[in-house]
Design an enzyme around this catalytic site. Structure first.
Site, short mmCIF file in Angstrom:
data_model
loop_
_atom_site.label_atom_id
_atom_site.label_comp_id
_atom_site.label_asym_id
_atom_site.label_seq_id
_atom_site.Cartn_x
_atom_site.Cartn_y
_atom_site.Cartn_z
N PRO A 2 5.75 -52.78 27.35
CA PRO A 2 5.23 -52.51 27.77
C PRO A 2 3.59 -51.91 27.55
CG PRO A 2 6.68 -51.25 27.76
CD PRO A 2 6.95 -52.14 26.86
N GLU A 3 2.10 -52.11 27.69
CA GLU A 3 0.88 -51.31 27.62
C GLU A 3 0.85 -49.98 28.61
OE1 GLU A 3 -1.80 -52.76 25.55
OE2 GLU A 3 -0.80 -54.79 25.11
N HIS A 96 22.93 -54.54 32.74
CA HIS A 96 22.31 -53.38 31.46
C HIS A 96 22.21 -52.58 32.40
CE1 HIS A 96 22.89 -57.73 29.64
NE2 HIS A 96 21.93 -57.88 30.42
N ARG A 117 18.46 -55.07 26.09
CA ARG A 117 18.47 -55.34 24.47
C ARG A 117 18.72 -54.31 23.59
NH1 ARG A 117 13.33 -58.72 23.94
NH2 ARG A 117 13.78 -58.83 21.30
N ARG A 160 -13.26 -43.97 9.26
CA ARG A 160 -12.08 -44.22 8.79
C ARG A 160 -12.38 -45.62 8.11
NH1 ARG A 160 -6.81 -43.59 10.67
NH2 ARG A 160 -7.64 -41.38 11.64
#
Ligand SMILES: [Zn+2]
Length: 286
Positions: A2-3, A96, A117, A160
Site C-alpha cells: 500500500p502507498e 486468513h 501471505r 545528496r
C-alpha cells in the site's frame, strides 16, 4: 504494497473505530503474524490486555497505535497483503485471519488482522519521546506532515549526490513516496527520474513537492469517501482507489500532455514510467 494515501485511509478508519477503546483479549491465530515481537504470541497478548488504545498515528507508510498507559506502541506491518478490518464480532472469520483483538466495551466490533501471505503482522515497540515506535525513529517525515521542512529537504536533496527518484524513495530523506506516486509526481513536474539532485534549484524542489502533495491528496480524496464504512481497509488491490494515473502503468499509451507514447524502463528491480518528450533524460556527465 500500500502507498501513503491507502495507509492514511486505514489510519482514519482506526481512529474512527478503535482509538479510545480498551483491549479485552488478543487471540494470535498464526505465530508468524507476531514474529517481530520477541516475547512471542502469549507475551504479545498479555502486553495488550487491559490497555487503552491511543490516537492512531502514521509516518510515511508506517502505522501505529500508541497505548495510553504503557511505554509501548503497536506497530502494524501491512506487507504485501495485510489488512486491518473492523468487523462485527459475529461475522465469520476470514480465511486468513491472523490476529483478533476484542474490546471491553459493548460496541460489538473487533479488530482483525488478515493476511494471506503472512509477510505482515503486528509488533510492540517502545515509544520514543517524539511519540514514534523506536524501530522507525529514523524515518523522515512525509510531505503531508505539517512539520515537514521544505527548506531542509531542499538542502538535503542538493547535498545528496544521487538522482531524483532514488532520493524520493529514500525513507531517511522523505517518507511515504512509493514507486507509483514518484512516477506520477515526476510526470507532473516534467522531470526525468534520473535527473541529478545536485541540479535542483529551490523553485524546482518546491514545484516537485507541490506535485507530490497534489497526487497524494487526490488519491486521499478518491478513497476518503469509503472509510466511514466498517471495512477499515481493503489493501491496494481492490480498486478501492479509482486512481486516475497519468504515468504509472501507461507504457505505450499516449502522454496526456503531449501525445507521445509513454515508456517504461527497468529501474532498481522496479519500473519507471515516463514521457520521453516531456521528461527529457539528463545529459550524461559526471
Ligand atoms: Zn508528454
Amino acid at each position: 504494497m500500500p502507498e501513503l494515501p491507502e495507509v492514511e485511509v486505514v489510519r482514519r478508519g482506526l481512529e474512527r473505530w478503535v482509538s479510545g477503546r480498551i483491549v479485552k483479549t488478543v487471540e494470535v491465530r498464526h505465530p508468524r503474524a507476531v514474529r517481530r515481537h520477541l516475547a512471542g504470541p502469549e507475551g504479545f497478548a498479555k502486553a495488550l490486555a487491559g490497555q487503552r488504545v491511543g490516537e492512531a498515528m502514521r509516518r510515511g507508510k508506517y502505522l501505529w497505535l500508541p497505548l495510553d498507559d504503557s511505554p509501548y506502541s503497536v506497530l502494524a506491518h501491512l506487507g504485501m497483503s495485510g489488512q486491518l478490518l473492523v468487523q462485527p464480532e459475529d461475522v465469520p472469520d476470514e480465511k486468513h485471519l491472523r490476529i483478533r483483538i476484542r474490546f471491553e466495551d459493548g460496541q460489538g466490533t473487533e479488530l482483525r488482522f488478515v493476511d494471506q501471505r503472512t509477510f505482515g503482522g503486528l509488533s510492540l515497540h517502545e515509544t520514543t519521546p517524539e511519540g514514534l515506535p523506536d524501530v522507525i525513529a529514523h524515518i523522515a517525515r512525509d510531505p503531508l506532515d505539517p512539520l515537514f521542512d521544505d527548506t531542509a529537504f531542499h538542502a538535503a536533496l542538493r547535498a545528496r549526490r544521487t538522482t531524483i527518484k532514488r532520493a524520493l524513495l529514500d525513507q531517511s530523506l522523505i517518507s511515504g513516496v512509493g514507486n507509483i506516486y514518484a512516477d506520477e509526481a515526476l510526470w507532473r513536474s516534467k522531470l526525468h527520474y534520473e535527473r541529478p539532485t545536485g541540479t535542483f534549484t529551490r523553485p524546482r524542489t518546491a514545484e516537485l513537492l507541490g506535485h507530490i502533495r497534489d497526487v497524494m491528496n487526490d488519491a486521499l480524496a478518491a478513497g476518503g469517501t469509503s472509510f466511514d464504512s466498517l471495512y477499515v481497509n481493503v489493501n491496494g488491490e481492490s480498486g478501492y482507489f479509482d486512481r486516475s494515473l497519468d504515468a504509472y502503468g501507461r507504457e505505450g499509451e499516449p502522454c496526456r500532455r503531449c501525445g507521445t507514447l509513454m515508456r517504461r524502463r527497468a529501474w532498481m528491480n522496479r519500473s519507471s514510467y515516463f514521457c520521453p518528450k516531456c521528461q527529457r533524460a539528463p545529459r550524461v556527465s559526471s
